[in-house]
Design an enzyme around this catalytic site. Structure first.
Site, short mmCIF file in Angstrom:
data_model
loop_
_atom_site.label_atom_id
_atom_site.label_comp_id
_atom_site.label_asym_id
_atom_site.label_seq_id
_atom_site.Cartn_x
_atom_site.Cartn_y
_atom_site.Cartn_z
N GLU A 157 0.88 -1.17 0.00
CA GLU A 157 0.00 0.00 0.00
C GLU A 157 0.92 1.22 0.00
O GLU A 157 1.66 1.45 0.96
CB GLU A 157 -0.90 0.00 1.24
CG GLU A 157 -1.87 1.19 1.24
CD GLU A 157 -2.74 1.30 2.50
OE1 GLU A 157 -3.65 2.14 2.50
OE2 GLU A 157 -2.49 0.55 3.47
N ASP B 164 5.06 4.96 3.52
CA ASP B 164 4.73 6.39 3.55
C ASP B 164 5.95 7.13 4.09
O ASP B 164 6.81 6.53 4.73
CB ASP B 164 3.51 6.66 4.45
CG ASP B 164 2.77 7.93 4.08
OD1 ASP B 164 1.63 7.85 3.59
OD2 ASP B 164 3.34 9.03 4.27
N ASP C 4 -2.01 11.77 -3.24
CA ASP C 4 -2.15 13.22 -3.48
C ASP C 4 -2.32 13.43 -4.99
O ASP C 4 -1.52 12.92 -5.77
CB ASP C 4 -0.88 13.95 -3.00
CG ASP C 4 -0.68 13.78 -1.51
OD1 ASP C 4 -1.64 13.98 -0.75
OD2 ASP C 4 0.45 13.44 -1.09
N ASP D 105 -10.60 10.27 -5.10
CA ASP D 105 -11.81 11.09 -5.24
C ASP D 105 -11.55 12.24 -6.20
O ASP D 105 -12.34 13.17 -6.27
CB ASP D 105 -12.27 11.63 -3.87
CG ASP D 105 -11.23 12.55 -3.24
OD1 ASP D 105 -10.08 12.55 -3.72
OD2 ASP D 105 -11.57 13.27 -2.29
C1 LIG Z 1 -3.78 12.04 0.78
S1 LIG Z 1 -2.74 11.08 1.81
C2 LIG Z 1 -3.60 9.53 1.82
C3 LIG Z 1 -3.21 8.68 2.99
C4 LIG Z 1 -4.00 7.38 3.12
N1 LIG Z 1 -3.74 6.49 2.02
C5 LIG Z 1 -5.48 7.66 3.25
O1 LIG Z 1 -6.22 7.43 2.27
O2 LIG Z 1 -5.91 8.12 4.33
C6 LIG Z 1 -1.33 10.72 0.78
C7 LIG Z 1 -0.19 10.06 1.53
O3 LIG Z 1 0.86 9.77 0.62
C8 LIG Z 1 2.10 10.05 1.22
N2 LIG Z 1 3.07 10.31 0.11
C9 LIG Z 1 2.86 11.14 -0.94
N3 LIG Z 1 3.92 11.10 -1.78
C10 LIG Z 1 4.81 10.22 -1.24
C11 LIG Z 1 6.09 9.75 -1.63
N4 LIG Z 1 6.64 10.15 -2.76
N5 LIG Z 1 6.71 8.84 -0.85
C12 LIG Z 1 6.12 8.42 0.32
N6 LIG Z 1 4.92 8.83 0.74
C13 LIG Z 1 4.26 9.71 -0.02
C14 LIG Z 1 1.84 11.26 2.10
O4 LIG Z 1 2.79 11.35 3.14
C15 LIG Z 1 0.43 10.96 2.61
O5 LIG Z 1 0.43 10.25 3.84
#
Ligand SMILES: C[S@@+](CC[C@H](N)C(=O)[O-])C[C@H]1O[C@@H](n2cnc3c(N)ncnc32)[C@H](O)[C@@H]1O
Length: 212
Positions: free
Chosen positions: A43, A68, A117, A153
Site C-alpha cells: 500500500e 509512507d 495526493d 476522489d
Molecule cells: C492524501 S494522503 C492519503 C493517505 C491514506 N492512504 C489515506 O487514504 O488516508 C497521501 C499520503 O501519501 C504520502 N506520500 C505522498 N507522496 C509520497 C512519496 N513520494 N513517498 C512516500 N509517501 C508519499 C503522504 O505522506 C500521505 O500520507
C-alpha cells in the site's frame, strides 16, 4: 512539531514492525519480513495503513507492506498492527521514488494506491503516483500479471491515470466513476481510509484496476 507528534515520532524508532530510511534499517527489516513463498501486497502512500491492516487481518497467509514518508501516520498503523498481533504487516518510512532500490524484482503481487495526493499543480504532475516514472518502478517490482489498484476522489487524477496507463501500454482491467456497484462485486473496496472517511460526503470515488 507538536508534542504529541514528537512523542509518536520517537516511539516509531522503537516499533519492531517499522523500518525507516532515517535509521538505515529498511533493507534489514524487509529481508527479515519477506517470505518468497507468500503473496506480497503493497500500500503506497498508506498514511495510517487502513488497507494494509484490514487486508492483513482478512488474509493471514499473505504479507502486506505499508509505505509512507510521514512517520506520525505510520505510527498509528504500526501500533494497531502490534495491538492486534498482525505479524503479516510491516510499515516502512521512505520515499516511494526509491521503491525499486529495496524491493526485489518481480516480487510483488498487488499494489494499492489509496487516495494518493492528486498533485494538481502543473509543475508537480511528475510526482503523481501514476506518472510514467512511478508506473515504470511498479513494473520492475510487480510479478507478471501483478495488479495495481487506484482509489481516488479526484477526477483529474482518475482521467490522467487512465490516459497514462494506456500510453505506457498498461491494461485497464476495470475502471469506475462512482464505485457503489463495484463495491458489491469487490468487498475490498468497502475498506475506508482516514482520508476517505473525511472526504466522502457527496464525493464520487473513482477506481481503476490495472496491469503493467
Ligand atoms: C492524501 S494522503 C492519503 C493517505 C491514506 N492512504 C489515506 O487514504 O488516508 C497521501 C499520503 O501519501 C504520502 N506520500 C505522498 N507522496 C509520497 C512519496 N513520494 N513517498 C512516500 N509517501 C508519499 C503522504 O505522506 C500521505 O500520507
Amino acid at each position: 512539531m507538536a508534542r504529541k507528534k514528537l512523542i509518536k515520532f520517537a516511539d516509531l524508532d522503537e516499533l519492531s514492525n517499522v523500518g525507516q530510511v532515517s535509521l538505515n534499517n529498511v533493507q534489514e527489516k524487509l529481508d527479515a519480513f519477506i517470505d518468497p513463498e507468500k503473496c506480497l501486497i503493497l500500500e503506497l502512500g498508506c498514511g495510517k495503513g487502513e488497507y494494509s491492516l484490514a487486508l492483513a487481518a482478512e488474509f493471514p497467509q499473505s504479507q502486506f507492506i505499508g509505505i509512507d514518508i510521514q512517520g506520525e501516520r505510520l505510527w498509528h498503523g504500526a501500533t494497531e498492527a502490534l495491538e492486534n498481533n498482525l505479524n503479516n504487516v510491516l510499515f516502512l518510512r521512505f520515499q516511494i521514488e526509491h521503491i525499486a532500490d529495496y524491493l526485489p524484482e518481480h516480487s510483488v503481487s498487488e499494489i494499492w494506491l489509496s487516495f494518493p495526493d492528486p498533485q494538481l499543480k502543473k509543475k508537480n504532475i511528475k510526482k503523481r503516483l501514476t506518472s510514467p516514472r512511478f508506473l515504470n518502478l511498479y513494473k520492475k517490482i510487480l510479478k507478471p500479471n501483478g495488479l495495481v489498484h487506484l482509489k481516488t476522489d479526484d477526477q483529474i487524477l482518475f482521467d490522467y491515470s487512465l490516459e497514462t496507463i494506456t500510453e505506457q501500454a498498461g491494461t485497464i482491467i476495470e475502471s469506475h466513476s462512482g464505485i457503489k456497484q463495484a463495491m458489491k462485486d469487490n468487498p475490498t473496496l468497502n475498506i475506508q481510509t482516514t482520508y476517505e472517511k473525511k472526504e466522502i460526503a457527496g464525493t464520487i470515488i473513482y477506481y481503476i484496476k490495472f496491469q503493467l
